[in-house]
Design an enzyme around this catalytic site. Structure first.
Site, PDB file in Angstrom:
ATOM      1  N   GLY A 261       0.811  -1.211   0.000  1.00 51.13           N
ATOM      2  CA  GLY A 261       0.000   0.000   0.000  1.00 51.13           C
ATOM      3  C   GLY A 261       0.842   1.257   0.000  1.00 51.13           C
ATOM      4  CB  ALA A 262       0.621   4.532  -0.201  1.00 49.17           C
ATOM      5  CG  MET A 263       2.351   4.906   6.587  1.00 45.85           C
ATOM      6  SD  MET A 263       0.636   4.931   7.190  1.00 45.85           S
ATOM      7  CE  MET A 263       0.774   6.086   8.548  1.00 45.85           C
ATOM      8  CD  GLU A 264      -1.475   8.296   6.543  1.00 44.01           C
ATOM      9  OE1 GLU A 264      -2.237   8.236   7.522  1.00 44.01           O
ATOM     10  OE2 GLU A 264      -1.419   7.412   5.669  1.00 44.01           O
ATOM     11  CG  ASN A 265       5.462   7.125   6.942  1.00 48.08           C
ATOM     12  OD1 ASN A 265       4.867   6.477   7.775  1.00 48.08           O
ATOM     13  ND2 ASN A 265       5.925   6.592   5.812  1.00 48.08           N
ATOM     14  CG  HIS A 295      -5.321   9.255   0.062  1.00 45.73           C
ATOM     15  ND1 HIS A 295      -6.635   8.919   0.289  1.00 45.73           N
ATOM     16  CD2 HIS A 295      -4.644   8.801   1.167  1.00 45.73           C
ATOM     17  CE1 HIS A 295      -6.747   8.307   1.461  1.00 45.73           C
ATOM     18  NE2 HIS A 295      -5.539   8.216   2.004  1.00 45.73           N
ATOM     19  CD  GLU A 296      -1.009   7.803   1.114  1.00 48.38           C
ATOM     20  OE1 GLU A 296      -0.763   8.079   2.298  1.00 48.38           O
ATOM     21  OE2 GLU A 296      -1.861   6.953   0.801  1.00 48.38           O
ATOM     22  CG  HIS A 299      -3.190  11.102   4.975  1.00 49.30           C
ATOM     23  ND1 HIS A 299      -4.196  11.105   5.915  1.00 49.30           N
ATOM     24  CD2 HIS A 299      -3.400   9.997   4.199  1.00 49.30           C
ATOM     25  CE1 HIS A 299      -4.971  10.056   5.717  1.00 49.30           C
ATOM     26  NE2 HIS A 299      -4.522   9.372   4.679  1.00 49.30           N
ATOM     27  CD  GLU A 318      -6.598   6.826   6.009  1.00 46.52           C
ATOM     28  OE1 GLU A 318      -6.498   7.182   4.818  1.00 46.52           O
ATOM     29  OE2 GLU A 318      -5.608   6.575   6.714  1.00 46.52           O
TER      30      GLU A 318
END
Length: 808
Positions: A261-265, A295-296, A299, A318
């Protein structure tokens, strides 16, 4: 050692008692090129509002030592370090070890099969920071984090803060000392490390970075201009609409091997590098990537700068990021059909889930973090985004944007709740949002909108899931035939305030409820024009109007009100005229799915295959059309034609081999030859996919061993393999694996949230299954982990609907 999930009550009490001043986290990665050991020292400075009280810190990793204010602490119990007799000012220091960084949650070592290089990434959502170092792992205890990372000398290290100081440590390592971050929640942080290939560029006043493993450098070079362009456009749009620039100059995006997936760190987004398509991306793939990228990026504001107080407001992160990505794509990029693409893809999934057993209110009580893991779903994401689009329609875009500006100004670097957001938007609107917020966010299910026509005129009938419809504004379009196309002759905005709303509409050939897709509701044509509706959807004049018609047809399929044949007719009619490249691929994929998964009539696949061949002559659509044909080719002669048409396109050749295998062809030699010339580091997965499609018991067993038992396939690529594994027409071969799935269900949670989500859904049998297996699967998850229960029940509902449609 057992591990307890943090409850909301415990989190609230801990937040009342302590305030975290700062984290200093030292991480040693020097063992990783040859070994898998990671050592961390977490030093937490925090205050206690009631000196003498007790609380606990979270730590699931193995602890070498732990001291509170210089006093040694006993070992943790259930993943919790007891902190007794707190002072007003406290320092907790914990040394942790991850002996195996190739398994478990929170941190992962990946080896690139292309060159043997090693990469390390972390992923802490929802509460996996505790899997790596000691912390207070809850979203409302935000604090600055200062990282010091010692890594092999040839590595690059990236975190959530700005430029580090770098010094040599001996001859084989370097130490990276990063400045403290802004106050962030524990799940917002990241460490990405390895011998990455790096590109940098200025954009919107920011220093933008892109990173990929070295073996994918040519692909990153190919895509870099568009990625930098999208990131710059996103920063410019969000800065304007949110009234607040992203405050950190540096913003990196890292494409990591074996990430899911992807993560918005904060300041350093991690992507699975599947997003760097090995084959030149289609327009639809770029459309999807653009929306994910935005999207990311959204965030950074929704989730990082302003964070939910607890996981019951996960949707604040989200749903808003999902909504904002479409808003930005339409308004600021070339992907102007983003809302229509959202409808054609993610929103149709939400309609299905929202009418099934796993639906839930967008905002719901979340007892503990384990329950929160089950809410990363189609309700929180696409339904939530669609509801926010309706809110913007309901109050007006200018008022909506001004409300967001005030929200960020008031809550930056803190935590907020649903009530805070609704209040900020309500202040700028003349609407009473109390009934809106209750109806849309606190009640599960989908409204049904039906147009009725009698001698007195037209009436829009609105039914809510509990009777009363939600307050909403939508459009109904009237379309008149003009030669071969339909022309909109009227568009009536309707404000729903009760069950029946009279409308003034002119005589027309077709009426489209929820024209322009302004609300989230299932719709039905009036009874008199049903036949015209299915037969004439392709005559509608815009991509969004055609997508709305498809949404209606899809909803009638999943509820048993329309057979698969009618829906395929609607889809192929649209495909024959569709002008939006962003929509042709998702529409075509849906047509293939309906023909293969929702029907037992082989002629439907032939209908879709014919539609694909008719599109091959259009150079813009050639690749998409051949991909669709690869799933529906009727015989080996058709596969041979496809292979000739595919030429040097390795991706299409793999797809052709999958279909050849499904049809019983001997693919072994061809597949080995293609594997030898495919430069993709993950080409072995394409080879495995061909084996998965093969109608042979030994091959099926070998693939099941690799995917399920060995778990050798990265989570982000399991879908590719299992889609071929559960092939239509192989029911007898697949029955034993339906039974094997039932045996797997009780243990599927052991690999953590992402593994549980992936395996519970994608391993669920689509063929070789009947209602008995479905009911057994449902019975197995009565007391399972919430994320497993949700995954199994969601797929059980989907398969039940498919079985019903196949019998129709």
């Amino acid at each position: 050692m057992g591990v307890r999930s943090l409850t909301q009550v415990e989190a609230a009490e801990r937040a009342r008692l302590v305030e975290v001043r700062r984290y200093d986290i030292a991480v040693d990665l020097t063992d990783l090129p040859a070994g898998s050991r990671v050592v961390c020292t977490s030093t937490i400075a925090f205050t206690c509002r009631e000196p003498g009280a007790a609380t606990f810190a979270d730590c699931v990793a193995e602890i070498e030592s732990a001291t509170l204010n210089g006093v040694a602490l006993p070992p943790p119990v259930d993943g919790r370090i007891a902190l007794p007799d707190l002072a007003a000012e406290n320092v907790l220091t914990v040394v942790t070890v991850r002996a195996d960084s190739t398994q478990g949650e929170g941190l992962h070592k990946a080896v690139d099969p292309a060159d043997g290089e090693v990469y390390l990434w972390t992923d802490f959502q929802p509460d996996n920071a505790r899997s790596v170092w000691a912390c207070f792992d809850q979203p409302d205890l935000k604090a600055p984090h200062a990282f010091t990372v010692t890594a092999p000398a040839h590595w690059i290290v990236l975190t959530s803060s700005g430029d580090p100081e770098i010094e040599s440590v001996g001859s084989s390592a370097r130490r990276w000392t990063f400045p403290p971050t802004s106050p962030l929640s524990t799940y917002n942080l990241v460490i990405n490390a390895g011998p990455y290939y790096e590109l940098r560029r200025e954009g919107a006043g920011h220093d933008l970075g892109l990173f990929a493993r070295r073996s994918l450098a040519p692909i990153l070079d190919r895509d870099a201009d568009e990625l930098f362009r999208l990131t710059t456009q996103g920063f410019e749009f969000f800065t304007e609409k949110f009234g607040m620039p992203f405050p950190q100059r540096k913003y990196d995006q890292v494409f990591a091997p074996e990430f899911a997936g992807a993560m918005e760190n904060y300041g350093c987004v991690t992507w699975m590098d599947w997003f760097l398509r090995r084959s030149t991306p289609t327009r639809a793939e770029w459309d999807l990537f653009a929306r994910y990228l935005l999207h990311e990026l959204a965030h950074m504001w929704f989730g990082n700068i302003v964070t939910m107080r607890w996981w019951d407001d996960l949707w604040l992160n989200e749903a808003f990021a999902e909504f904002a990505s479409n808003w930005a794509a339409v308004s600021a990029t070339s992907y102007s059909d983003a809302w229509a693409a959202h409808l054609a893809g993610e929103k149709l999934k939400a309609y299905l889930v929202d009418q099934g057993p796993t639906t839930h209110p967008i905002r719901q009580p979340v007892r503990d973090v384990a329950a929160a893991a089950a809410t990363f779903d189609a309700i929180t994401y696409p339904k939530g985004a669609s509801v926010l689009q309706q809110l913007m329609t309901y109050v007006g875009e200018a008022q909506f944007s001004t409300g967001l500006t005030k929200y960020f100004a008031k809550h930056a670097w803190g935590n907020a709740t649903l009530e805070d957001l609704v209040a900020a938007i309500a202040e700028e609107s003349d609407r009473d949002l109390e009934s809106w917020h209750v109806g849309w966010l606190d009640i599960a299910g989908t409204d049904r909108l039906t147009l009725e026509q009698d001698e007195d005129g037209f009436t829009l009938v609105a039914q809510g899931p509990n009777g009363e419809p939600r307050p909403q504004v939508l459009a109904v379009g009237a379309y008149q035939r003009n030669r071969r196309q339909l022309e909109r002759i009227a568009r009536v905005l309707v404000e729903v305030a009760g069950e029946r709303t009279p409308l003034e509409l002119p005589p027309a050939d077709l009426y489209l409820v929820n024209d322009d897709d302004l609300t989230f509701a299932s719709t039905r044509p009036d009874a008199q024009s049903r036949e015209a509706f299915f037969g004439n959807a392709g005559g509608l004049p815009t991509p969004i109007s055609r997508a709305v018609a498809i949404a209606t047809a899809w909803d009638m399929l999943i509820t048993g009100e329309a057979p698969a044949g009618e829906v395929v007719r609607c889809l192929t009619g649209v495909l024959a005229v569709e002008t939006s490249e962003s929509l042709i691929e998702p529409h075509l994929n849906r047509a293939v799915d309906v023909a293969l998964l929702w029907s037992s009539e082989t002629e439907l696949a032939a209908t879709v295959a014919a539609a694909c061949r008719s599109l091959v002559g259009d150079a813009r659509l050639r690749k998409v059309a051949l991909r669709g044909f690869a799933r529906t080719a009727a015989d080996l002669d058709a596969v041979g034609w496809l292979q000739t048409e595919a030429g040097d396109d390795v991706d299409l050749q793999w797809r052709a081999l999958v279909r050849e295998a499904q049809l019983g062809g001997d693919t072994a030699a061809e597949a080995e030859a293609l594997l030898a010339r495919d430069p993709d580091p993950e080409a072995w997965i394409s080879r495995l996919t061909v084996r998965a499609a093969t109608p042979d018991a030994a091959e099926k067993q070998a693939v099941w061993q690799r995917v399920v038992v060995d778990q050798a396939v990265p989570l982000g690529m399991v879908h590719q393999v299992m889609a071929a594994f559960w092939s239509a027409g192989q029911d007898e071969l697949l029955r034993p694996f339906a039974a094997a799935y039932l045996e797997l269900v009780p243990t599927v949670a052991e690999g953590g949230m992402m593994a549980a989500m992936t395996y519970s859904k994608l391993l669920f049998p689509l063929f070789g299954v009947d209602e008995t297996v479905v009911e057994k699967a449902k019975a197995l998850v009565g007391d399972a982990e919430p994320v497993v229960r949700a995954g199994v029940l969601e797929r059980a509902d989907l398969v039940t609907r498919m079985l019903r449609a196949r019998r129709a």
